[in-house]
Motif scaffolding. Structure first.
Motif, PDB file in Angstrom:
ATOM      1  N   VAL A 282       0.849  -1.202   0.000  1.00 23.44           N
ATOM      2  CA  VAL A 282       0.000   0.000   0.000  1.00 23.44           C
ATOM      3  C   VAL A 282       0.877   1.242   0.000  1.00 23.44           C
ATOM      4  O   VAL A 282       0.631   2.204  -0.745  1.00 23.44           O
ATOM      5  N   GLU A 283       1.921   1.238   0.841  1.00 26.88           N
ATOM      6  CA  GLU A 283       2.824   2.383   0.897  1.00 26.88           C
ATOM      7  C   GLU A 283       3.573   2.550  -0.429  1.00 26.88           C
ATOM      8  O   GLU A 283       3.733   3.680  -0.920  1.00 26.88           O
ATOM      9  N   TYR A 284       4.022   1.466  -1.011  1.00 24.45           N
ATOM     10  CA  TYR A 284       4.751   1.535  -2.286  1.00 24.45           C
ATOM     11  C   TYR A 284       3.848   2.076  -3.391  1.00 24.45           C
ATOM     12  O   TYR A 284       4.259   2.942  -4.181  1.00 24.45           O
ATOM     13  N   ASN A 285       2.627   1.587  -3.459  1.00 22.63           N
ATOM     14  CA  ASN A 285       1.707   2.021  -4.514  1.00 22.63           C
ATOM     15  C   ASN A 285       1.352   3.493  -4.409  1.00 22.63           C
ATOM     16  O   ASN A 285       0.982   4.126  -5.402  1.00 22.63           O
TER      17      ASN A 285
ATOM     18  N   PRO B 145       1.528   1.460  -9.434  1.00 17.79           N
ATOM     19  CA  PRO B 145       0.953   0.453  -8.535  1.00 17.79           C
ATOM     20  C   PRO B 145       1.218  -0.983  -8.976  1.00 17.79           C
ATOM     21  O   PRO B 145       1.224  -1.307 -10.164  1.00 17.79           O
ATOM     22  N   ILE B 146       1.445  -1.831  -7.980  1.00 14.71           N
ATOM     23  CA  ILE B 146       1.546  -3.272  -8.193  1.00 14.71           C
ATOM     24  C   ILE B 146       0.145  -3.863  -8.048  1.00 14.71           C
ATOM     25  O   ILE B 146      -0.528  -3.600  -7.047  1.00 14.71           O
ATOM     26  N   PRO B 147      -0.341  -4.659  -8.998  1.00 14.75           N
ATOM     27  CA  PRO B 147      -1.658  -5.297  -8.839  1.00 14.75           C
ATOM     28  C   PRO B 147      -1.679  -6.187  -7.598  1.00 14.75           C
ATOM     29  O   PRO B 147      -0.754  -6.975  -7.362  1.00 14.75           O
ATOM     30  N   THR B 148      -2.699  -6.061  -6.784  1.00 12.79           N
ATOM     31  CA  THR B 148      -2.761  -6.817  -5.534  1.00 12.79           C
ATOM     32  C   THR B 148      -2.838  -8.324  -5.787  1.00 12.79           C
ATOM     33  O   THR B 148      -2.358  -9.120  -4.982  1.00 12.79           O
ATOM     34  N   ARG B 149      -3.435  -8.717  -6.916  1.00 15.72           N
ATOM     35  CA  ARG B 149      -3.508 -10.141  -7.236  1.00 15.72           C
ATOM     36  C   ARG B 149      -2.114 -10.693  -7.545  1.00 15.72           C
ATOM     37  O   ARG B 149      -1.812 -11.845  -7.208  1.00 15.72           O
TER      38      ARG B 149
ATOM     39  N   GLN C 154      -5.499  -6.190 -12.228  1.00 13.26           N
ATOM     40  CA  GLN C 154      -5.090  -4.985 -12.943  1.00 13.26           C
ATOM     41  C   GLN C 154      -4.617  -3.920 -11.950  1.00 13.26           C
ATOM     42  O   GLN C 154      -5.123  -3.852 -10.820  1.00 13.26           O
ATOM     43  N   PRO C 155      -3.653  -3.095 -12.352  1.00 11.05           N
ATOM     44  CA  PRO C 155      -3.229  -2.001 -11.467  1.00 11.05           C
ATOM     45  C   PRO C 155      -4.389  -1.060 -11.161  1.00 11.05           C
ATOM     46  O   PRO C 155      -5.213  -0.778 -12.029  1.00 11.05           O
ATOM     47  N   SER C 156      -4.458  -0.611  -9.942  1.00 11.90           N
ATOM     48  CA  SER C 156      -5.514   0.305  -9.523  1.00 11.90           C
ATOM     49  C   SER C 156      -4.885   1.562  -8.932  1.00 11.90           C
ATOM     50  O   SER C 156      -3.783   1.514  -8.374  1.00 11.90           O
TER      51      SER C 156
ATOM     52  N   ASP D 204      -8.663   0.014  -2.821  1.00  8.55           N
ATOM     53  CA  ASP D 204      -8.391  -1.288  -3.449  1.00  8.55           C
ATOM     54  C   ASP D 204      -7.090  -1.894  -2.921  1.00  8.55           C
ATOM     55  O   ASP D 204      -7.019  -3.101  -2.695  1.00  8.55           O
ATOM     56  N   TRP D 205      -6.081  -1.079  -2.743  1.00  9.09           N
ATOM     57  CA  TRP D 205      -4.792  -1.584  -2.251  1.00  9.09           C
ATOM     58  C   TRP D 205      -4.937  -2.148  -0.837  1.00  9.09           C
ATOM     59  O   TRP D 205      -4.302  -3.140  -0.484  1.00  9.09           O
ATOM     60  N   GLN D 206      -5.765  -1.484  -0.019  1.00 12.91           N
ATOM     61  CA  GLN D 206      -5.935  -1.915   1.370  1.00 12.91           C
ATOM     62  C   GLN D 206      -6.595  -3.280   1.489  1.00 12.91           C
ATOM     63  O   GLN D 206      -6.501  -3.933   2.538  1.00 12.91           O
TER      64      GLN D 206
END
Length: 536
Positions: free
Chosen positions: A349-352, A357-361, A402-404, A409-411
Protein backbone atom coordinates in the motif's frame (compact mmCIF):
# COMPACT_ATOMS: atom_id res chain seq x y z
CA UNK A 1 55.73 38.71 44.77
CA UNK A 2 54.23 36.63 41.97
CA UNK A 3 53.73 32.97 42.59
CA UNK A 4 55.70 30.63 40.39
CA UNK A 5 54.09 27.56 38.88
CA UNK A 6 55.69 24.33 39.68
CA UNK A 7 56.33 22.06 36.77
CA UNK A 8 54.77 18.67 37.25
CA UNK A 9 56.46 15.76 35.64
CA UNK A 10 54.25 12.73 35.18
CA UNK A 11 56.11 9.55 35.56
CA UNK A 12 54.92 6.75 33.27
CA UNK A 13 53.19 3.92 35.09
CA UNK A 14 55.47 1.26 36.37
CA UNK A 15 55.70 -2.10 34.67
CA UNK A 16 53.88 -3.74 37.57
CA UNK A 17 50.93 -1.33 37.25
CA UNK A 18 50.60 -1.89 33.51
CA UNK A 19 50.76 -5.63 34.02
CA UNK A 20 48.07 -5.44 36.70
CA UNK A 21 45.68 -3.51 34.44
CA UNK A 22 46.38 -5.89 31.54
CA UNK A 23 45.60 -8.94 33.64
CA UNK A 24 42.41 -7.36 34.94
CA UNK A 25 41.31 -6.59 31.37
CA UNK A 26 42.06 -10.14 30.16
CA UNK A 27 40.25 -11.71 33.12
CA UNK A 28 37.14 -9.55 32.72
CA UNK A 29 37.08 -10.13 28.95
CA UNK A 30 37.20 -13.88 29.50
CA UNK A 31 34.28 -13.71 31.93
CA UNK A 32 32.24 -11.66 29.46
CA UNK A 33 33.02 -14.09 26.65
CA UNK A 34 31.91 -17.06 28.75
CA UNK A 35 28.68 -15.32 29.73
CA UNK A 36 27.88 -14.47 26.10
CA UNK A 37 28.71 -17.97 24.93
CA UNK A 38 26.42 -19.42 27.58
CA UNK A 39 23.61 -17.11 26.53
CA UNK A 40 24.09 -17.91 22.86
CA UNK A 41 24.16 -21.61 23.59
CA UNK A 42 20.72 -21.37 25.17
CA UNK A 43 19.27 -19.08 22.53
CA UNK A 44 20.78 -20.55 19.41
CA UNK A 45 21.51 -24.21 20.08
CA UNK A 46 20.02 -27.07 18.08
CA UNK A 47 16.31 -27.48 18.71
CA UNK A 48 14.52 -30.75 19.34
CA UNK A 49 11.00 -31.85 20.17
CA UNK A 50 11.89 -35.18 21.79
CA UNK A 51 14.79 -34.01 23.92
CA UNK A 52 15.02 -31.85 27.04
CA UNK A 53 17.91 -29.52 27.78
CA UNK A 54 18.47 -31.21 31.16
CA UNK A 55 18.95 -34.53 29.39
CA UNK A 56 15.90 -36.24 30.98
CA UNK A 57 14.13 -37.68 27.94
CA UNK A 58 12.09 -40.28 29.83
CA UNK A 59 8.81 -38.53 28.98
CA UNK A 60 9.51 -39.14 25.28
CA UNK A 61 10.40 -42.84 25.60
CA UNK A 62 10.51 -45.05 23.65
CA UNK A 63 11.10 -42.45 20.89
CA UNK A 64 14.84 -41.93 20.29
CA UNK A 65 15.86 -38.38 19.34
CA UNK A 66 18.88 -38.47 17.03
CA UNK A 67 21.56 -36.09 18.33
CA UNK A 68 24.72 -37.56 16.85
CA UNK A 69 27.28 -35.79 14.68
CA UNK A 70 27.35 -38.62 12.16
CA UNK A 71 25.59 -37.49 8.98
CA UNK A 72 24.92 -41.13 8.09
CA UNK A 73 23.54 -43.01 11.12
CA UNK A 74 23.54 -46.78 10.65
CA UNK A 75 19.76 -47.05 10.96
CA UNK A 76 19.36 -44.82 7.88
CA UNK A 77 22.48 -45.70 5.88
CA UNK A 78 24.22 -49.02 5.36
CA UNK A 79 27.68 -48.96 6.97
CA UNK A 80 30.70 -49.29 4.69
CA UNK A 81 31.99 -52.21 6.72
CA UNK A 82 30.59 -54.77 9.13
CA UNK A 83 27.49 -56.92 9.12
CA UNK A 84 25.10 -54.60 11.00
CA UNK A 85 21.45 -55.41 10.34
CA UNK A 86 19.04 -52.61 11.32
CA UNK A 87 15.86 -53.46 13.25
CA UNK A 88 12.35 -52.70 11.97
CA UNK A 89 11.86 -49.00 12.59
CA UNK A 90 9.96 -45.78 12.00
CA UNK A 91 11.78 -42.47 11.52
CA UNK A 92 10.00 -39.14 11.86
CA UNK A 93 11.59 -36.12 10.18
CA UNK A 94 10.33 -32.84 11.59
CA UNK A 95 11.04 -29.15 12.17
CA UNK A 96 10.65 -27.76 15.72
CA UNK A 97 8.94 -24.61 14.41
CA UNK A 98 6.20 -26.56 12.60
CA UNK A 99 2.94 -26.38 14.63
CA UNK A 100 1.69 -29.71 13.32
CA UNK A 101 4.99 -31.36 14.18
CA UNK A 102 4.47 -30.22 17.75
CA UNK A 103 0.90 -31.47 17.72
CA UNK A 104 2.12 -34.83 16.40
CA UNK A 105 4.55 -35.39 19.30
CA UNK A 106 2.05 -36.97 21.74
CA UNK A 107 0.55 -39.08 18.94
CA UNK A 108 3.96 -40.40 17.85
CA UNK A 109 4.90 -41.24 21.45
CA UNK A 110 1.56 -42.97 21.97
CA UNK A 111 2.07 -45.06 18.81
CA UNK A 112 5.60 -45.94 19.88
CA UNK A 113 4.45 -47.14 23.30
CA UNK A 114 1.66 -49.31 21.90
CA UNK A 115 3.77 -50.82 19.12
CA UNK A 116 6.83 -51.57 21.27
CA UNK A 117 4.60 -53.12 23.92
CA UNK A 118 3.46 -55.61 21.27
CA UNK A 119 6.81 -55.95 19.45
CA UNK A 120 9.82 -54.62 21.43
CA UNK A 121 12.14 -55.09 18.43
CA UNK A 122 10.51 -52.19 16.56
CA UNK A 123 12.30 -48.89 17.14
CA UNK A 124 11.06 -45.30 16.79
CA UNK A 125 13.45 -42.49 15.83
CA UNK A 126 13.02 -38.72 15.43
CA UNK A 127 15.28 -36.44 13.39
CA UNK A 128 15.20 -32.63 13.68
CA UNK A 129 15.70 -31.15 10.23
CA UNK A 130 16.88 -27.89 11.81
CA UNK A 131 19.67 -29.61 13.71
CA UNK A 132 20.42 -32.14 10.95
CA UNK A 133 19.76 -30.37 7.66
CA UNK A 134 22.17 -32.51 5.64
CA UNK A 135 20.52 -35.75 6.71
CA UNK A 136 17.07 -34.46 5.79
CA UNK A 137 18.22 -33.12 2.42
CA UNK A 138 19.89 -36.42 1.60
CA UNK A 139 16.71 -38.25 2.59
CA UNK A 140 14.66 -36.04 0.27
CA UNK A 141 12.47 -34.59 3.04
CA UNK A 142 10.34 -31.82 1.51
CA UNK A 143 7.58 -31.41 4.09
CA UNK A 144 7.07 -31.81 7.83
CA UNK A 145 6.33 -34.05 9.56
CA UNK A 146 7.39 -36.96 7.32
CA UNK A 147 7.49 -40.52 8.63
CA UNK A 148 9.45 -43.28 6.89
CA UNK A 149 8.97 -46.97 7.71
CA UNK A 150 11.77 -49.52 7.23
CA UNK A 151 11.53 -53.30 7.45
CA UNK A 152 14.09 -55.31 9.40
CA UNK A 153 17.46 -55.43 7.65
CA UNK A 154 16.39 -53.00 4.92
CA UNK A 155 17.46 -49.48 4.04
CA UNK A 156 14.67 -49.01 1.49
CA UNK A 157 11.64 -47.26 2.92
CA UNK A 158 8.32 -49.02 2.60
CA UNK A 159 5.66 -47.54 0.35
CA UNK A 160 3.51 -46.14 3.14
CA UNK A 161 2.74 -42.57 4.26
CA UNK A 162 2.09 -41.09 7.70
CA UNK A 163 -1.65 -41.20 6.99
CA UNK A 164 -1.37 -44.94 6.49
CA UNK A 165 0.04 -45.60 9.96
CA UNK A 166 -2.42 -43.83 12.22
CA UNK A 167 -2.71 -46.72 14.69
CA UNK A 168 -0.46 -49.37 16.18
CA UNK A 169 -2.09 -52.29 14.37
CA UNK A 170 -1.52 -50.72 10.95
CA UNK A 171 2.19 -50.35 11.80
CA UNK A 172 2.45 -53.97 12.87
CA UNK A 173 0.70 -55.07 9.68
CA UNK A 174 2.94 -52.95 7.43
CA UNK A 175 6.07 -54.40 9.08
CA UNK A 176 4.76 -57.97 8.73
CA UNK A 177 4.04 -58.78 12.36
CA UNK A 178 1.05 -60.86 13.36
CA UNK A 179 -1.20 -60.10 16.28
CA UNK A 180 -2.68 -56.86 17.55
CA UNK A 181 -1.55 -54.16 19.93
CA UNK A 182 -3.34 -53.65 23.22
CA UNK A 183 -5.65 -50.68 23.35
CA UNK A 184 -4.17 -49.49 26.61
CA UNK A 185 -5.95 -47.12 28.93
CA UNK A 186 -8.69 -45.07 27.37
CA UNK A 187 -7.88 -41.39 27.38
CA UNK A 188 -10.63 -39.25 28.74
CA UNK A 189 -11.32 -35.74 27.62
CA UNK A 190 -10.26 -33.21 30.19
CA UNK A 191 -13.17 -31.64 32.04
CA UNK A 192 -14.41 -28.46 30.46
CA UNK A 193 -14.19 -25.86 33.20
CA UNK A 194 -14.74 -22.68 31.28
CA UNK A 195 -13.61 -19.54 33.02
CA UNK A 196 -15.83 -16.52 33.14
CA UNK A 197 -15.09 -13.54 30.93
CA UNK A 198 -13.91 -11.52 33.92
CA UNK A 199 -11.55 -14.31 35.07
CA UNK A 200 -10.16 -14.64 31.58
CA UNK A 201 -9.51 -10.89 31.21
CA UNK A 202 -7.90 -10.72 34.67
CA UNK A 203 -5.39 -13.45 33.75
CA UNK A 204 -4.63 -12.02 30.32
CA UNK A 205 -3.97 -8.60 31.81
CA UNK A 206 -1.12 -10.16 33.83
CA UNK A 207 0.29 -12.03 30.84
CA UNK A 208 0.45 -9.21 28.29
CA UNK A 209 3.86 -7.91 29.29
CA UNK A 210 5.43 -11.36 28.99
CA UNK A 211 6.98 -11.24 32.49
CA UNK A 212 4.33 -12.93 34.61
CA UNK A 213 4.74 -16.70 34.97
CA UNK A 214 1.26 -18.22 35.16
CA UNK A 215 0.17 -20.70 37.79
CA UNK A 216 -1.51 -23.98 36.81
CA UNK A 217 -4.88 -22.43 37.53
CA UNK A 218 -4.09 -19.41 35.33
CA UNK A 219 -2.85 -21.67 32.52
CA UNK A 220 -6.16 -23.52 32.64
CA UNK A 221 -7.97 -20.21 32.19
CA UNK A 222 -5.67 -18.76 29.52
CA UNK A 223 -6.30 -21.43 26.89
CA UNK A 224 -6.38 -18.80 24.17
CA UNK A 225 -3.38 -16.96 22.78
CA UNK A 226 -2.75 -13.81 24.82
CA UNK A 227 -1.41 -10.55 23.43
CA UNK A 228 1.60 -8.64 24.60
CA UNK A 229 2.95 -5.15 24.06
CA UNK A 230 5.77 -4.66 21.59
CA UNK A 231 7.31 -1.98 19.43
CA UNK A 232 7.20 -2.08 15.63
CA UNK A 233 10.99 -2.29 15.57
CA UNK A 234 10.71 -5.66 17.30
CA UNK A 235 8.26 -6.76 14.60
CA UNK A 236 10.79 -5.73 11.94
CA UNK A 237 13.54 -7.59 13.81
CA UNK A 238 11.52 -10.80 14.05
CA UNK A 239 10.50 -10.58 10.39
CA UNK A 240 14.14 -10.15 9.38
CA UNK A 241 15.11 -13.07 11.62
CA UNK A 242 12.58 -15.36 9.94
CA UNK A 243 13.63 -14.21 6.48
CA UNK A 244 17.24 -15.16 7.22
CA UNK A 245 16.17 -18.40 8.90
CA UNK A 246 14.25 -19.33 5.75
CA UNK A 247 17.30 -18.68 3.59
CA UNK A 248 19.28 -21.21 5.63
CA UNK A 249 16.57 -23.81 6.23
CA UNK A 250 13.71 -23.59 3.72
CA UNK A 251 14.96 -22.65 0.25
CA UNK A 252 17.05 -25.74 -0.48
CA UNK A 253 15.34 -28.93 0.62
CA UNK A 254 17.51 -31.11 -1.60
CA UNK A 255 21.06 -31.05 -2.89
CA UNK A 256 21.88 -29.33 -6.17
CA UNK A 257 20.58 -26.14 -7.84
CA UNK A 258 17.01 -24.85 -7.50
CA UNK A 259 14.64 -26.17 -10.17
CA UNK A 260 13.41 -23.53 -12.61
CA UNK A 261 9.91 -23.26 -11.13
CA UNK A 262 11.26 -22.79 -7.61
CA UNK A 263 13.89 -20.30 -8.78
CA UNK A 264 11.19 -18.22 -10.47
CA UNK A 265 9.03 -18.20 -7.33
CA UNK A 266 12.05 -17.26 -5.20
CA UNK A 267 13.06 -14.39 -7.49
CA UNK A 268 9.54 -12.94 -7.64
CA UNK A 269 9.36 -13.10 -3.83
CA UNK A 270 12.66 -11.24 -3.44
CA UNK A 271 11.63 -8.59 -5.98
CA UNK A 272 8.40 -8.06 -4.05
CA UNK A 273 10.26 -7.68 -0.74
CA UNK A 274 12.68 -5.21 -2.32
CA UNK A 275 9.73 -2.94 -3.10
CA UNK A 276 7.53 -3.45 -0.07
CA UNK A 277 9.75 -3.62 3.03
CA UNK A 278 10.40 -0.44 5.05
CA UNK A 279 13.78 1.22 4.57
CA UNK A 280 14.50 0.64 8.26
CA UNK A 281 14.94 -3.07 7.52
CA UNK A 282 18.25 -2.19 5.89
CA UNK A 283 19.96 -5.50 6.64
CA UNK A 284 17.16 -7.42 4.94
CA UNK A 285 17.26 -5.02 1.99
CA UNK A 286 21.00 -5.59 1.71
CA UNK A 287 20.57 -9.37 1.61
CA UNK A 288 17.71 -9.18 -0.90
CA UNK A 289 19.59 -6.86 -3.24
CA UNK A 290 22.78 -8.92 -3.08
CA UNK A 291 20.94 -12.15 -3.90
CA UNK A 292 19.10 -10.51 -6.80
CA UNK A 293 22.35 -9.10 -8.18
CA UNK A 294 23.93 -12.56 -8.08
CA UNK A 295 20.80 -14.63 -8.61
CA UNK A 296 22.35 -17.30 -10.85
CA UNK A 297 24.97 -17.90 -8.17
CA UNK A 298 22.39 -17.87 -5.36
CA UNK A 299 20.27 -20.54 -7.04
CA UNK A 300 23.21 -22.86 -7.70
CA UNK A 301 23.34 -24.30 -4.17
CA UNK A 302 22.94 -23.68 -0.44
CA UNK A 303 26.59 -22.79 0.16
CA UNK A 304 26.50 -20.03 -2.47
CA UNK A 305 23.29 -18.63 -1.01
CA UNK A 306 24.77 -18.67 2.50
CA UNK A 307 27.88 -16.86 1.29
CA UNK A 308 25.82 -14.08 -0.33
CA UNK A 309 23.60 -13.67 2.73
CA UNK A 310 26.63 -13.52 5.04
CA UNK A 311 27.71 -10.25 3.44
CA UNK A 312 24.92 -8.55 5.40
CA UNK A 313 23.67 -11.08 7.97
CA UNK A 314 25.32 -12.09 11.21
CA UNK A 315 28.36 -14.33 10.81
CA UNK A 316 26.85 -17.09 12.95
CA UNK A 317 23.18 -16.24 13.57
CA UNK A 318 21.68 -17.09 16.93
CA UNK A 319 17.98 -17.43 16.38
CA UNK A 320 16.32 -15.42 19.15
CA UNK A 321 13.00 -13.87 18.19
CA UNK A 322 12.05 -10.97 20.43
CA UNK A 323 8.27 -10.75 20.63
CA UNK A 324 6.79 -13.90 19.18
CA UNK A 325 7.43 -16.66 21.64
CA UNK A 326 8.29 -15.56 25.18
CA UNK A 327 11.70 -17.12 24.55
CA UNK A 328 10.51 -20.38 22.98
CA UNK A 329 12.36 -20.29 19.67
CA UNK A 330 10.51 -23.35 18.42
CA UNK A 331 7.63 -21.09 17.42
CA UNK A 332 9.67 -18.01 16.52
CA UNK A 333 10.09 -18.79 12.84
CA UNK A 334 6.41 -19.12 11.91
CA UNK A 335 5.44 -16.12 14.02
CA UNK A 336 8.16 -13.96 12.47
CA UNK A 337 7.23 -15.22 9.00
CA UNK A 338 3.64 -14.05 9.47
CA UNK A 339 4.99 -10.68 10.54
CA UNK A 340 7.07 -10.55 7.35
CA UNK A 341 3.93 -11.26 5.31
CA UNK A 342 1.96 -8.52 7.10
CA UNK A 343 4.78 -5.98 6.79
CA UNK A 344 4.98 -6.78 3.08
CA UNK A 345 1.21 -6.41 2.57
CA UNK A 346 1.07 -3.01 4.30
CA UNK A 347 4.25 -2.04 2.47
CA UNK A 348 2.57 -2.65 -0.90
CA UNK A 349 0.00 0.00 0.00
CA UNK A 350 2.82 2.38 0.90
CA UNK A 351 4.75 1.53 -2.29
CA UNK A 352 1.71 2.02 -4.51
CA UNK A 353 1.16 5.47 -3.03
CA UNK A 354 4.46 6.72 -4.48
CA UNK A 355 5.13 4.42 -7.44
CA UNK A 356 3.38 2.75 -10.39
CA UNK A 357 0.95 0.45 -8.54
CA UNK A 358 1.55 -3.27 -8.19
CA UNK A 359 -1.66 -5.30 -8.84
CA UNK A 360 -2.76 -6.82 -5.53
CA UNK A 361 -3.51 -10.14 -7.24
CA UNK A 362 0.10 -10.31 -8.42
CA UNK A 363 1.24 -9.83 -4.81
CA UNK A 364 -1.05 -12.56 -3.48
CA UNK A 365 0.06 -14.96 -6.24
CA UNK A 366 3.70 -14.28 -5.40
CA UNK A 367 2.98 -15.01 -1.72
CA UNK A 368 1.04 -18.15 -2.63
CA UNK A 369 3.86 -19.51 -4.77
CA UNK A 370 6.45 -18.76 -2.09
CA UNK A 371 4.43 -20.68 0.52
CA UNK A 372 3.81 -23.52 -1.94
CA UNK A 373 7.51 -24.02 -2.68
CA UNK A 374 9.28 -22.90 0.50
CA UNK A 375 7.05 -23.52 3.53
CA UNK A 376 7.51 -27.13 4.57
CA UNK A 377 4.91 -27.53 7.32
CA UNK A 378 2.78 -29.82 5.19
CA UNK A 379 -0.63 -29.31 6.82
CA UNK A 380 -0.13 -25.54 7.17
CA UNK A 381 0.94 -25.20 3.54
CA UNK A 382 -1.93 -27.27 2.16
CA UNK A 383 -4.50 -25.41 4.28
CA UNK A 384 -3.25 -22.04 3.03
CA UNK A 385 -3.20 -23.19 -0.60
CA UNK A 386 -6.71 -24.59 -0.25
CA UNK A 387 -8.01 -21.32 1.18
CA UNK A 388 -6.30 -19.29 -1.52
CA UNK A 389 -7.25 -21.49 -4.46
CA UNK A 390 -10.90 -21.68 -3.38
CA UNK A 391 -11.15 -17.88 -3.05
CA UNK A 392 -11.66 -17.88 0.71
CA UNK A 393 -12.68 -14.49 2.15
CA UNK A 394 -13.70 -13.45 -1.36
CA UNK A 395 -10.05 -13.12 -2.34
CA UNK A 396 -10.73 -13.66 -6.05
CA UNK A 397 -12.90 -10.51 -6.17
CA UNK A 398 -11.16 -8.35 -3.58
CA UNK A 399 -7.71 -8.73 -5.14
CA UNK A 400 -7.36 -7.16 -8.58
CA UNK A 401 -5.30 -8.49 -11.49
CA UNK A 402 -5.09 -4.99 -12.94
CA UNK A 403 -3.23 -2.00 -11.47
CA UNK A 404 -5.51 0.30 -9.52
CA UNK A 405 -5.14 3.91 -8.46
CA UNK A 406 -7.49 3.48 -5.50
CA UNK A 407 -5.94 3.21 -2.06
CA UNK A 408 -9.12 1.48 -0.94
CA UNK A 409 -8.39 -1.29 -3.45
CA UNK A 410 -4.79 -1.58 -2.25
CA UNK A 411 -5.93 -1.91 1.37
CA UNK A 412 -7.88 -5.05 0.46
CA UNK A 413 -4.57 -6.92 0.30
CA UNK A 414 -3.49 -6.51 3.96
CA UNK A 415 -7.10 -6.92 5.09
CA UNK A 416 -7.49 -10.18 3.14
CA UNK A 417 -4.22 -11.48 4.59
CA UNK A 418 -5.31 -10.43 8.08
CA UNK A 419 -8.58 -12.38 7.74
CA UNK A 420 -6.68 -15.41 6.45
CA UNK A 421 -4.29 -15.26 9.40
CA UNK A 422 -7.16 -15.01 11.87
CA UNK A 423 -8.76 -18.09 10.34
CA UNK A 424 -5.46 -19.93 10.83
CA UNK A 425 -5.36 -18.78 14.46
CA UNK A 426 -8.80 -20.19 15.21
CA UNK A 427 -8.01 -23.48 13.47
CA UNK A 428 -4.69 -23.91 15.29
CA UNK A 429 -6.38 -23.17 18.61
CA UNK A 430 -8.88 -25.97 17.97
CA UNK A 431 -6.14 -28.38 16.88
CA UNK A 432 -4.01 -27.61 19.92
CA UNK A 433 -6.88 -28.15 22.36
CA UNK A 434 -7.88 -31.32 20.55
CA UNK A 435 -4.30 -32.67 20.69
CA UNK A 436 -4.25 -31.95 24.44
CA UNK A 437 -7.61 -33.71 24.86
CA UNK A 438 -9.20 -30.49 26.03
CA UNK A 439 -12.70 -29.26 25.33
CA UNK A 440 -13.33 -27.42 22.09
CA UNK A 441 -13.09 -23.61 22.26
CA UNK A 442 -16.32 -21.81 22.95
CA UNK A 443 -17.51 -18.72 21.10
CA UNK A 444 -15.74 -16.34 23.47
CA UNK A 445 -12.42 -18.16 23.10
CA UNK A 446 -12.71 -18.34 19.32
CA UNK A 447 -13.36 -14.62 19.25
CA UNK A 448 -10.33 -13.94 21.44
CA UNK A 449 -8.11 -16.03 19.15
CA UNK A 450 -8.58 -13.35 16.51
CA UNK A 451 -6.58 -10.16 16.55
CA UNK A 452 -6.58 -7.33 17.29
CA UNK A 453 -8.24 -7.97 20.63
CA UNK A 454 -10.81 -5.55 21.95
CA UNK A 455 -8.40 -4.05 24.49
CA UNK A 456 -5.74 -3.60 21.77
CA UNK A 457 -8.02 -1.83 19.29
CA UNK A 458 -11.43 -0.87 20.72
CA UNK A 459 -12.31 1.05 17.55
CA UNK A 460 -11.75 -2.06 15.42
CA UNK A 461 -14.81 -3.78 16.89
CA UNK A 462 -18.46 -2.93 16.29
CA UNK A 463 -21.01 -3.49 19.07
CA UNK A 464 -22.37 -6.56 17.24
CA UNK A 465 -18.93 -8.22 17.26
CA UNK A 466 -18.10 -7.52 13.62
CA UNK A 467 -15.07 -5.60 12.35
CA UNK A 468 -14.62 -1.96 11.41
CA UNK A 469 -12.21 -2.59 8.52
CA UNK A 470 -11.04 0.99 8.14
CA UNK A 471 -9.93 0.98 11.78
CA UNK A 472 -8.38 -2.47 11.34
CA UNK A 473 -6.20 -1.20 8.51
CA UNK A 474 -5.08 1.75 10.65
CA UNK A 475 -4.16 -0.74 13.36
CA UNK A 476 -2.22 -2.95 10.94
CA UNK A 477 -0.37 0.07 9.58
CA UNK A 478 0.62 1.20 13.08
CA UNK A 479 1.55 -2.36 14.03
CA UNK A 480 3.81 -3.07 11.06
CA UNK A 481 4.82 0.23 9.53
CA UNK A 482 4.59 3.53 11.41
CA UNK A 483 6.39 2.64 14.64
CA UNK A 484 3.61 3.04 17.20
CA UNK A 485 3.28 0.76 20.19
CA UNK A 486 1.05 -2.17 19.34
CA UNK A 487 0.09 -5.65 20.43
CA UNK A 488 1.05 -9.09 19.26
CA UNK A 489 -0.28 -12.53 20.11
CA UNK A 490 1.83 -15.33 21.50
CA UNK A 491 0.85 -19.04 21.84
CA UNK A 492 -0.24 -19.72 25.40
CA UNK A 493 1.81 -22.92 25.63
CA UNK A 494 4.92 -20.78 25.19
CA UNK A 495 4.31 -18.99 28.49
CA UNK A 496 5.83 -21.81 30.50
CA UNK A 497 9.49 -20.79 30.26
CA UNK A 498 9.15 -17.05 30.78
CA UNK A 499 10.61 -14.34 28.58
CA UNK A 500 14.05 -15.85 28.08
CA UNK A 501 15.08 -13.92 24.99
CA UNK A 502 14.21 -10.55 26.48
CA UNK A 503 15.91 -11.53 29.71
CA UNK A 504 19.07 -12.59 27.86
CA UNK A 505 19.28 -9.34 25.90
CA UNK A 506 18.78 -7.44 29.14
CA UNK A 507 21.42 -9.57 30.86
CA UNK A 508 23.95 -8.81 28.13
CA UNK A 509 23.54 -5.07 28.62
CA UNK A 510 23.75 -5.41 32.40
CA UNK A 511 26.89 -7.56 32.23
CA UNK A 512 28.52 -5.15 29.78
CA UNK A 513 27.70 -2.14 31.94
CA UNK A 514 29.05 -3.81 35.08
CA UNK A 515 32.22 -4.93 33.30
CA UNK A 516 33.05 -1.49 31.94
CA UNK A 517 32.31 0.10 35.31
CA UNK A 518 34.64 -2.35 37.06
CA UNK A 519 37.43 -1.84 34.49
CA UNK A 520 37.11 1.94 34.77
CA UNK A 521 37.18 1.80 38.57
CA UNK A 522 40.20 -0.50 38.71
CA UNK A 523 42.02 1.62 36.16
CA UNK A 524 41.30 4.74 38.21
CA UNK A 525 42.48 3.10 41.43
CA UNK A 526 45.65 1.86 39.76
CA UNK A 527 46.47 5.34 38.50
CA UNK A 528 45.96 6.73 42.01
CA UNK A 529 48.63 4.40 43.33
CA UNK A 530 51.23 5.48 40.76
CA UNK A 531 53.73 7.87 42.46
CA UNK A 532 54.27 11.27 40.94
CA UNK A 533 57.49 13.28 41.32
CA UNK A 534 57.51 17.05 41.40
CA UNK A 535 60.25 19.48 40.63
CA UNK A 536 60.60 22.84 42.29
Amino acid sequence: MPRTKRAVKRVPPSGDSCLLVAWIFVLVSAVVALVYLAIDAVMGGPQYLYHKEDGDDSTYAPVIEYQGNDTKPNWLYQPDAGDFSPPPRLVEFYAPWCPHCRHYVPQYIKLAKKVTAAQPSIQFYAVSCVAHKDVCKDQGIRSYPTVKVFAEGSYEKLNVTRKGIKDANSILEVLGFEGTAADGEKEEEKPNKMASKSEYEAVHKKLRDGKHKPSDAEKAIARVIPYRVHDVHDAWFDAAESFEFALKNSIYMENGPLPKEKATAFKEWLELLAKSLPNQMFRTHGIVNTILEHFAEATSGQKKLDALAKEHAYEEPKWGWRTCTYGDNKMGYTCGLWQLFHIMSVGVVEYNTHNPPIPTRHVSETLRNYIDHFFQCDVCRLNFLDMYDTCAFDGCHRLSEQPSTSEKDWQELPLWLWETHNDVNVRLLGERLDANKEAKPNGWESQQARYPALFACPNCWRPDGSWEEEEVFKFLRSMYWTGNISYLKTPSEDLLDGSRVGAFHSLRWKVSAIVFAVVALLGHLSSKRIPRKTKK
